[in-house]
Scaffold this motif. Structure first.
Motif, mmCIF file in Angstrom:
data_model
loop_
_atom_site.group_PDB
_atom_site.id
_atom_site.type_symbol
_atom_site.label_atom_id
_atom_site.label_comp_id
_atom_site.label_asym_id
_atom_site.label_seq_id
_atom_site.Cartn_x
_atom_site.Cartn_y
_atom_site.Cartn_z
ATOM 1 N N PRO A 212 0.694 -1.108 -0.192
ATOM 2 C CA PRO A 212 0.076 -0.051 0.117
ATOM 3 C C PRO A 212 0.911 1.389 -0.031
ATOM 4 C CG PRO A 212 -0.233 -1.336 2.119
ATOM 5 C CD PRO A 212 0.604 -2.041 1.192
ATOM 6 N N ALA A 213 2.071 1.108 0.724
ATOM 7 C CA ALA A 213 2.977 2.324 0.625
ATOM 8 C C ALA A 213 3.337 2.882 -0.727
ATOM 9 C CB ALA A 213 4.153 1.943 1.541
ATOM 10 N N LEU A 214 3.262 1.918 -1.798
ATOM 11 C CA LEU A 214 3.785 2.479 -3.126
ATOM 12 C C LEU A 214 2.532 2.977 -3.975
ATOM 13 C CD1 LEU A 214 5.806 -0.692 -4.503
ATOM 14 C CD2 LEU A 214 6.681 1.465 -3.536
ATOM 15 N N LEU A 215 1.463 2.830 -3.488
ATOM 16 C CA LEU A 215 0.424 3.362 -4.093
ATOM 17 C C LEU A 215 0.170 4.949 -4.354
ATOM 18 C CD1 LEU A 215 -3.156 1.479 -3.411
ATOM 19 C CD2 LEU A 215 -1.438 1.505 -5.359
ATOM 20 N N ASP A 216 -0.032 5.415 -5.305
ATOM 21 C CA ASP A 216 -0.067 6.950 -5.119
ATOM 22 C C ASP A 216 -1.608 7.424 -4.324
ATOM 23 O OD1 ASP A 216 -1.210 9.484 -6.287
ATOM 24 O OD2 ASP A 216 0.159 9.264 -7.848
ATOM 25 N N PRO A 217 -1.074 8.407 -3.614
ATOM 26 C CA PRO A 217 -2.264 8.956 -2.683
ATOM 27 C C PRO A 217 -3.683 9.101 -3.435
ATOM 28 C CG PRO A 217 -0.381 9.907 -2.071
ATOM 29 C CD PRO A 217 -0.148 9.129 -3.441
ATOM 30 N N ALA A 218 -3.552 9.784 -4.776
ATOM 31 C CA ALA A 218 -4.770 10.006 -5.351
ATOM 32 C C ALA A 218 -5.444 8.656 -5.909
ATOM 33 C CB ALA A 218 -4.295 10.752 -6.807
ATOM 34 N N ILE A 219 -4.761 7.570 -6.017
ATOM 35 C CA ILE A 219 -5.491 6.312 -6.438
ATOM 36 C C ILE A 219 -6.127 5.767 -4.989
ATOM 37 C CG2 ILE A 219 -5.022 3.750 -7.095
ATOM 38 C CD1 ILE A 219 -3.098 5.110 -9.170
ATOM 39 N N TRP A 220 -5.325 5.969 -4.076
ATOM 40 C CA TRP A 220 -5.837 5.382 -2.670
ATOM 41 C C TRP A 220 -7.210 5.947 -2.323
ATOM 42 C CZ3 TRP A 220 -3.966 2.210 1.065
ATOM 43 C CH2 TRP A 220 -4.594 2.309 2.278
ATOM 44 N N ARG A 221 -7.056 7.379 -2.501
ATOM 45 C CA ARG A 221 -8.253 8.156 -2.195
ATOM 46 C C ARG A 221 -9.666 7.762 -2.893
ATOM 47 N NH1 ARG A 221 -5.513 12.950 -2.530
ATOM 48 N NH2 ARG A 221 -6.738 13.364 -4.581
ATOM 49 N N ARG A 222 -9.321 7.417 -4.152
ATOM 50 C CA ARG A 222 -10.518 7.124 -5.124
ATOM 51 C C ARG A 222 -11.105 6.110 -4.801
ATOM 52 N NH1 ARG A 222 -8.019 11.081 -7.289
ATOM 53 N NH2 ARG A 222 -9.159 12.464 -8.578
ATOM 54 N N PHE A 223 -10.304 4.927 -4.287
ATOM 55 C CA PHE A 223 -11.448 3.942 -3.510
ATOM 56 C C PHE A 223 -12.100 3.957 -2.334
ATOM 57 C CE2 PHE A 223 -8.058 1.769 -6.144
ATOM 58 C CZ PHE A 223 -8.911 0.580 -6.784
#
Ligand SMILES: Nc1ncnc2c1ncn2[C@@H]1O[C@H](COP(=O)(O)OP(=O)(O)OP(=O)(O)O)[C@@H](O)[C@H]1O
Ligand SMILES: [Mg+2]
Length: 355
Positions: A212-223
């Motif tokens: 999860p740390a590699l995920l772009d925060p913008a993508i994280w937020r969209r889920f």
């Protein structure tokens, strides 16, 4: 198809105040109709997206997802997943409250703990096909094509009422501020973000990641939902061992607790692999599975405390003698004797007992 859906949607809205039951019925129809319209047939009509370089199918499609054993979910996770299903089944209630069902969920956890299995379980519960896009495998050798491929796959998935799993999401969703990444990867992230924004509420979009740390925060937020898949605890391992062994081994019950101790810290898929290997060995060599499981438990035990815990559990459950437990785990018999529950002595006969 979209016209019909739009008309139904408008009608549901119009009747909401004057005829609520009719509106509910229409909403339910709207949610279910693509399922009734057989996603199978639709898939036959729409060719599967194919990578232009490799010509390999980008998507793994399971039209009728099946699971050979029921998943064991941690209590919080079970609640969250059941809620996802209930939202779809009770769409009318949500609609009446002016809400849409959860469109997307991110599954986070180490390998082999049931992320893909949960996607399959969801699809099965909702009687929808499961589409799996493994992003790590799909990243085209020509990175430039991956954006187009991704758009292509998501457009296709939007057209059928399915559960879409973007597996190994971190392969694509690297942080945009990662200095090492080239611009193309950043554009890919942008494509993914747009697609996540455009995803319709009739579909269910899942993402799975080990990092999860590699995920772009913008993508994280969209889920919309984030679900943690932890390594199984002792109770979950015991449940899993019981589910796996009980149908094939009459003495399974005695093994659940000792194996739950032995497999501490392991993933479900590691445990499954070890149990199958033990059963294979026993079958080929016509050997008792009990012996093989005892060796397995001994081999799994790590560290002094772990070895003592396994030796104690094996003896406490009457599976091996103290001597055998010592041979299997290397723990001294004195230690085992001190830790195991003392054997109850048979009640001494008194004079009154004798007739
Ligand atoms: N929660 C679970 N309950 C029961 N069995 C499980 C569970 N998790 C994993 N398994 C078993 O392990 C196998 C692999 O699990 P799965 O593919 O779902 O792992 P994953 O979390 O998606 O791992 P990865 O990150 O490597 O993709 C499953 O097919 C199943 O047999
Ligand atoms: Mg997986």
């Amino acid at each position: 198809m979209q016209d019909v859906q739009l008309t139904l949607h408008r009608a549901a809205k119009r009747y909401r105040s004057s005829d609520a039951p009719l509106a509910d019925h229409l909403t339910t129809l709207l949610q279910e109709s693509p399922t009734f319209a057989s996603p199978l047939r639709k898939q036959a009509e729409v060719p599967l997206p194919v990578d232009v370089d490799s010509r390999l199918h980008l998507l793994r499609v399971e039209t009728d997802p099946a699971i050979d054993h029921e998943p064991v979910f941690a209590p919080d996770l079970a609640v969250a997943l059941t809620q996802l299903v209930a939202e779809r089944r009770k769409a009318a209630l949500l609609n009446r409250a002016g809400l849409q069902p959860t469109r997307s969920a991110l599954f986070i956890g180490p390998p082999g703990v049931g992320k893909t299995m949960a996607a399959r379980w969801l699809a099965r519960e909702l009687k929808r096909p499961l589409l799996i896009l493994d992003l790590a495998a799909v990243m085209s050798s020509l990175l430039g094509r991956t954006g187009g491929n991704l758009r292509h796959v998501l457009d296709y998935a939007k057209g059928i009422n399915c559960v879409l799993l973007l597996d190994e999401l971190d392969a694509i969703a690297k942080r945009r501020d990662d200095q090492g990444e080239i611009g193309e990867l950043k554009r890919l992230v942008t494509v993914l973000i747009q697609q996540l924004d455009d995803w319709p509420s009739s579909g269910i979009l899942l993402g799975a990641t080990n990092h999860p740390a590699l995920l772009d925060p913008a993508i994280w937020r969209r889920f919309e939902a984030h679900m943690d898949f932890p390594l199984p605890d002792r109770a979950a391992i015991a449940q899993f061992v019981a589910d796996t062994l009980a149908p094939v081994f009459p003495e399974a019950t005695a093994w659940t607790a000792p194996l739950a101790v032995a497999f501490a810290g392991k993933s479900f898929s590691d445990i499954e692999r070890e149990l199958i290997a033990a059963r294979r060995y026993a079958a080929i060599n016509d050997a008792p599975l009990n012996d093989r499981l005892a060796i397995l438990a001994g081999n799994q035990a790590t560290g002094k405390a772990g070895r003592i815990a396994v030796a104690t559990a094996l003896v406490d459950h009457g599976l091996v003698s103290q001597r055998k437990a010592r041979a299997l785990t290397g723990v001294a018999r004195d230690t085992i004797r001190n830790r195991t529950a003392p054997k109850r002595k048979p009640p001494r006969r008194t004079k009154q007992d004798t007739p």
